[in-house]
Design an enzyme around this catalytic site. Sequence first.
Site, short mmCIF file in Angstrom:
data_model
loop_
_atom_site.label_atom_id
_atom_site.label_comp_id
_atom_site.label_asym_id
_atom_site.label_seq_id
_atom_site.Cartn_x
_atom_site.Cartn_y
_atom_site.Cartn_z
CD GLU A 1 -15.50 -47.98 8.58
OE1 GLU A 1 -15.15 -46.79 8.45
OE2 GLU A 1 -16.11 -48.42 9.57
CG HIS B 1 -22.07 -45.82 10.95
ND1 HIS B 1 -20.88 -45.93 11.63
CD2 HIS B 1 -22.91 -46.70 11.54
CE1 HIS B 1 -21.00 -46.84 12.58
NE2 HIS B 1 -22.23 -47.32 12.55
#
Length: 304
Positions: A120, A181
């Site tokens: 992330e 993602h």
Amino acid sequence: MRYPIAALLPLALLLGACAGPEHLERRDGYVVDHFHVSHSHNSRVRHLVVHYTDVDEAESLATLTGPHVSAHYVLPLPAHQRAGEPLVYQLVDESRRAWHAGASAWKNRTNINDTSIGIEIVNTGPDRPYAEVKQALESDSENVSGIHWAPYPDAQIEALIALSRDIIERHAIHPTDVVAHSDIAPTRKIDPGPAFPWYALYEAGIGVWPEDETTARYRDRFDHAPPGLATLQQALQAWGYPLAASGELDTQTRAVLRAFQMRFRPDDYRGQADAETAAILWALLERYQPEALRRLSDRKAYRG
């Protein structure tokens, strides 16, 4: 002089004990001996998944250390350094399954949490609420060109490159399995978005990119005779996306096209099927998955 086997057993046990206590691990009710190590194994990790957090660092860490979602690593903005090196937060051990991918698929695998490392990146994403951005992306509106996406500082990307190289080398991750993602969950996710510098990662030896000459060759071909939509869907599926060849520009197809364009053609990611998108896709297949391209040819793919 020969000794009976029974007489040699105590000696064998004694020699085995000489392997040393460092090979022994006492657990509750039993002892594990780690002396005999098999070489017949490999990493369970097959994918490296890149995200943005969509919020600032404090909220990112609070969310990703809470009870619902997690990631293996968090890259803060480049203000943090330790001993002159960029700081990276590790929240989950790589041997454990982090909850970062959700409902997801890539190539022939589903539940990508099971086989991935998730990174992330602290980045606030688009300048509009997610619901508004998603609505704009799902419409045929030109409004997507007015969305501003937060940039990724060079120092943050340099830290990402160092971390990614390390992960890829240790787990032998294939270049085509370094994914966004949005690649593995195209109808649900848009991160890391069109501002993410995939080409900079490719130049650093991470991930994939089409060759310009090959793309130009296919672009010239498809300007005159573009592949049909069903063939384009088959090619996107061959590349790895979860997509059926319906022959219709349905919601799933638009979402997959957007994800692909955000990554490889970020100046126009409206999810439209066009010759440039097809040319990039065919160039990628030719470079990285030639067998898949041959299968498309066997189906007389270029006839549409």
